[in-house]
Design a protein around this motif. Structure first.
Motif, PDB file in Angstrom:
ATOM      1  N   GLY A 162       5.427  16.647  -4.621  1.00  0.00           N
ATOM      2  CA  GLY A 162       6.378  17.199  -3.656  1.00  0.00           C
ATOM      3  C   GLY A 162       6.489  18.703  -3.705  1.00  0.00           C
ATOM      4  N   ILE A 163       5.390  19.408  -3.968  1.00  0.00           N
ATOM      5  CA  ILE A 163       5.398  20.863  -4.021  1.00  0.00           C
ATOM      6  C   ILE A 163       4.708  21.401  -2.768  1.00  0.00           C
ATOM      7  CG2 ILE A 163       4.658  22.904  -5.314  1.00  0.00           C
ATOM      8  CD1 ILE A 163       4.806  21.205  -7.839  1.00  0.00           C
ATOM      9  N   GLY A 164       5.489  22.050  -1.912  1.00  0.00           N
ATOM     10  CA  GLY A 164       4.991  22.450  -0.601  1.00  0.00           C
ATOM     11  C   GLY A 164       3.766  23.331  -0.651  1.00  0.00           C
TER      12      GLY A 164
ATOM     13  N   GLN B 299       0.807  -1.223   0.000  1.00  0.00           N
ATOM     14  CA  GLN B 299       0.000   0.000   0.000  1.00  0.00           C
ATOM     15  C   GLN B 299       0.841   1.274   0.000  1.00  0.00           C
ATOM     16  OE1 GLN B 299      -2.912  -0.070   3.134  1.00  0.00           O
ATOM     17  NE2 GLN B 299      -3.541  -2.164   2.693  1.00  0.00           N
ATOM     18  N   ARG B 300       2.142   1.172   0.245  1.00  0.00           N
ATOM     19  CA  ARG B 300       2.983   2.374   0.321  1.00  0.00           C
ATOM     20  C   ARG B 300       3.267   2.916  -1.078  1.00  0.00           C
ATOM     21  NH1 ARG B 300       4.544   3.534   5.363  1.00  0.00           N
ATOM     22  NH2 ARG B 300       5.626   5.348   4.506  1.00  0.00           N
ATOM     23  N   LEU B 301       3.287   4.231  -1.173  1.00  0.00           N
ATOM     24  CA  LEU B 301       3.542   4.928  -2.429  1.00  0.00           C
ATOM     25  C   LEU B 301       4.794   5.792  -2.284  1.00  0.00           C
ATOM     26  CD1 LEU B 301      -0.132   6.119  -2.970  1.00  0.00           C
ATOM     27  CD2 LEU B 301       0.964   4.169  -4.098  1.00  0.00           C
ATOM     28  N   ILE B 302       5.568   5.897  -3.352  1.00  0.00           N
ATOM     29  CA  ILE B 302       6.795   6.688  -3.331  1.00  0.00           C
ATOM     30  C   ILE B 302       6.746   7.709  -4.459  1.00  0.00           C
ATOM     31  CG2 ILE B 302       9.318   6.647  -3.478  1.00  0.00           C
ATOM     32  CD1 ILE B 302       9.208   3.729  -2.523  1.00  0.00           C
ATOM     33  N   GLY B 303       6.849   8.983  -4.112  1.00  0.00           N
ATOM     34  CA  GLY B 303       6.920  10.057  -5.086  1.00  0.00           C
ATOM     35  C   GLY B 303       8.279  10.723  -5.035  1.00  0.00           C
ATOM     36  N   ARG B 304       8.349  11.992  -5.448  1.00  0.00           N
ATOM     37  CA  ARG B 304       9.616  12.708  -5.428  1.00  0.00           C
ATOM     38  C   ARG B 304       9.381  14.159  -5.060  1.00  0.00           C
ATOM     39  NH1 ARG B 304      13.714  12.859 -10.537  1.00  0.00           N
ATOM     40  NH2 ARG B 304      12.085  14.197 -11.416  1.00  0.00           N
ATOM     41  N   GLU B 305      10.311  14.739  -4.312  1.00  0.00           N
ATOM     42  CA  GLU B 305      10.248  16.163  -3.980  1.00  0.00           C
ATOM     43  C   GLU B 305      10.177  16.987  -5.265  1.00  0.00           C
ATOM     44  OE1 GLU B 305      13.815  16.793  -1.834  1.00  0.00           O
ATOM     45  OE2 GLU B 305      13.164  15.691  -0.054  1.00  0.00           O
ATOM     46  N   ARG B 306       9.388  18.037  -5.228  1.00  0.00           N
ATOM     47  CA  ARG B 306       9.157  18.957  -6.340  1.00  0.00           C
ATOM     48  C   ARG B 306       8.381  18.322  -7.499  1.00  0.00           C
ATOM     49  NH1 ARG B 306      14.095  23.296  -7.111  1.00  0.00           N
ATOM     50  NH2 ARG B 306      14.493  23.672  -4.912  1.00  0.00           N
ATOM     51  N   GLY B 307       7.934  17.101  -7.346  1.00  0.00           N
ATOM     52  CA  GLY B 307       7.132  16.474  -8.382  1.00  0.00           C
ATOM     53  C   GLY B 307       5.707  17.007  -8.359  1.00  0.00           C
TER      54      GLY B 307
ATOM     55  N   ARG C  28      17.060   2.706  -0.393  1.00  0.00           N
ATOM     56  CA  ARG C  28      16.999   2.901   1.053  1.00  0.00           C
ATOM     57  C   ARG C  28      15.558   2.880   1.553  1.00  0.00           C
ATOM     58  NH1 ARG C  28      15.804   6.191   4.919  1.00  0.00           N
ATOM     59  NH2 ARG C  28      14.908   7.717   3.471  1.00  0.00           N
ATOM     60  N   ILE C  29      14.660   3.567   0.825  1.00  0.00           N
ATOM     61  CA  ILE C  29      13.255   3.606   1.237  1.00  0.00           C
ATOM     62  C   ILE C  29      12.639   2.216   1.165  1.00  0.00           C
ATOM     63  CG2 ILE C  29      10.970   4.480   0.604  1.00  0.00           C
ATOM     64  CD1 ILE C  29      12.348   7.066  -0.300  1.00  0.00           C
ATOM     65  N   VAL C  30      12.956   1.491   0.105  1.00  0.00           N
ATOM     66  CA  VAL C  30      12.425   0.124  -0.036  1.00  0.00           C
ATOM     67  C   VAL C  30      12.923  -0.750   1.101  1.00  0.00           C
ATOM     68  CG1 VAL C  30      12.452  -1.937  -1.475  1.00  0.00           C
ATOM     69  CG2 VAL C  30      12.087   0.299  -2.528  1.00  0.00           C
TER      70      VAL C  30
ATOM     71  N   LEU D 188      -2.877  14.570   4.348  1.00  0.00           N
ATOM     72  CA  LEU D 188      -3.078  13.936   3.037  1.00  0.00           C
ATOM     73  C   LEU D 188      -3.121  12.419   3.186  1.00  0.00           C
ATOM     74  CD1 LEU D 188      -0.704  16.310   1.052  1.00  0.00           C
ATOM     75  CD2 LEU D 188      -3.190  16.306   0.994  1.00  0.00           C
ATOM     76  N   LEU D 189      -2.661  11.673   2.175  1.00  0.00           N
ATOM     77  CA  LEU D 189      -2.642  10.219   2.287  1.00  0.00           C
ATOM     78  C   LEU D 189      -1.488   9.795   3.187  1.00  0.00           C
ATOM     79  CD1 LEU D 189      -3.258   8.926  -1.361  1.00  0.00           C
ATOM     80  CD2 LEU D 189      -4.941   9.380   0.431  1.00  0.00           C
ATOM     81  N   THR D 190      -1.723   8.790   3.987  1.00  0.00           N
ATOM     82  CA  THR D 190      -0.636   8.227   4.788  1.00  0.00           C
ATOM     83  C   THR D 190       0.132   7.206   3.959  1.00  0.00           C
ATOM     84  OG1 THR D 190      -2.119   6.516   5.663  1.00  0.00           O
ATOM     85  CG2 THR D 190      -1.935   8.564   6.909  1.00  0.00           C
ATOM     86  N   GLY D 191       1.294   6.808   4.453  1.00  0.00           N
ATOM     87  CA  GLY D 191       2.067   5.780   3.773  1.00  0.00           C
ATOM     88  C   GLY D 191       2.705   6.249   2.483  1.00  0.00           C
ATOM     89  N   VAL D 192       3.184   7.499   2.455  1.00  0.00           N
ATOM     90  CA  VAL D 192       3.817   8.049   1.252  1.00  0.00           C
ATOM     91  C   VAL D 192       5.221   8.541   1.606  1.00  0.00           C
ATOM     92  CG1 VAL D 192       3.719   9.803  -0.549  1.00  0.00           C
ATOM     93  CG2 VAL D 192       1.604   8.728   0.269  1.00  0.00           C
ATOM     94  N   ASP D 193       6.209   8.138   0.823  1.00  0.00           N
ATOM     95  CA  ASP D 193       7.577   8.628   0.960  1.00  0.00           C
ATOM     96  C   ASP D 193       7.958   9.417  -0.292  1.00  0.00           C
ATOM     97  OD1 ASP D 193       9.034   7.181   3.437  1.00  0.00           O
ATOM     98  OD2 ASP D 193       7.585   5.809   2.548  1.00  0.00           O
ATOM     99  N   HIS D 194       9.045  10.196  -0.186  1.00  0.00           N
ATOM    100  CA  HIS D 194       9.486  11.007  -1.316  1.00  0.00           C
ATOM    101  C   HIS D 194      10.989  10.858  -1.543  1.00  0.00           C
ATOM    102  CE1 HIS D 194       5.634  12.924  -0.373  1.00  0.00           C
ATOM    103  NE2 HIS D 194       5.638  13.329  -1.621  1.00  0.00           N
TER     104      HIS D 194
END
Length: 246
Positions: free
Chosen positions: A152-154, A131-139, A198-200, A163-169
């Motif tokens: 990843g846009i503040g 269920q975990r999702l991985i995006g990127r900063e500034r995406g 590392r995140i994985v 927002l959604l839980t279980g998300v890394d960047h």
């Protein structure tokens, strides 16, 4: 001019705009015409959606004929030949082993749908922990809750709580010291793909549903990703897939 209060404009400082509006009244080929008759180059193809140019007669005629023949058909438990024909043509154009098309109405809806399909796919396969999702900063991935969460846009995120839980960047690749004036894709930054590994490792591959990354961060001033980043990231994803039947 018509009263402008009723229309709440997206991604726009409404009070400032309506105090000094910039109005476009027509378009042809690569240019808009403003209400004071200036010709303005459309450098972004509308919002990246008018790549063939404005007011193309062949396109307008095709749209007209389709509207006269069938302007709308439900897609729930029904269909029409045009949708199947377009899907078949698309899968012949798309590289790799993509052989299915799911139509949506916008980029935001496309991202929301893709995230849902990824999570539901693993659940159907009996791997509901993915269920975990991985995006990127500034995406930038649209304005739905899912798209803002993996984005990843503040300024797009700050008003909407957790927002959604279980998300890394992943870290972004914008570094002017190393990448300014790069020709083609910059070489620096491929090492940032190590962050995916590392995140994985932190969450374990058996909990990862999807990784979403823009090859070109168009919304954030159009910076490219390093030349070898996606090759490295693809290798990490293959390791994720192979280690946990991804």
């Amino acid at each position: 001019m018509t009263n402008m209060d009723a229309y709440w404009m997206p991604f726009t400082a409404n009070r400032q705009f309506k105090a000094n509006p910039r109005m476009l009244v027509s378009a042809k080929d690569m240019h808009f015409t403003s209400d004071d008759n200036r010709s303005i180059l459309d450098g972004t193809a509308g919002l990246w959606c008018v790549n063939a140019g404005h007011a193309r007669e062949t396109i307008a005629e095709a749209v007209k004929q389709q509207v006269l023949r069938l302007d709308y058909s439900p897609a729930f438990q029904m269909g029409h030949p045009g949708a199947f024909e377009l899907a078949e043509r698309l899968v012949k154009m798309i590289p790799g082993n993509f052989d299915r098309v799911f139509f949506t109405n916008s980029g935001s809806e496309s991202v929301e749908t893709a995230l849902k399909i990824a999570i539901a796919y693993h659940r159907v396969k009996g791997e509901g922990t993915r269920q975990r999702l991985i995006g990127r900063e500034r995406g930038y991935h649209g304005v739905g809750f899912g798209g803002i969460s993996v984005g990843g846009i503040g300024t797009n995120r700050k008003f909407f709580g957790s927002l959604l839980t279980g998300v890394d960047h992943l870290p972004h690749t914008h570094n002017l010291e190393h990448n300014a004036f790069s020709r083609k894709q910059p070489e620096w930054g491929a090492h940032l793909a190590d962050e995916l590994e590392r995140i994985v490792a932190l969450h374990d591959a058996s909990n990862i549903a999807a990784v979403i990354v823009e090859p070109v961060a168009g919304f954030y001033r159009g910076f490219d990703s390093p030349e070898r980043l996606f090759g490295a990231a693809a290798g990490d994803l293959r390791q994720v897939r192979n280690s946990a039947n991804f």
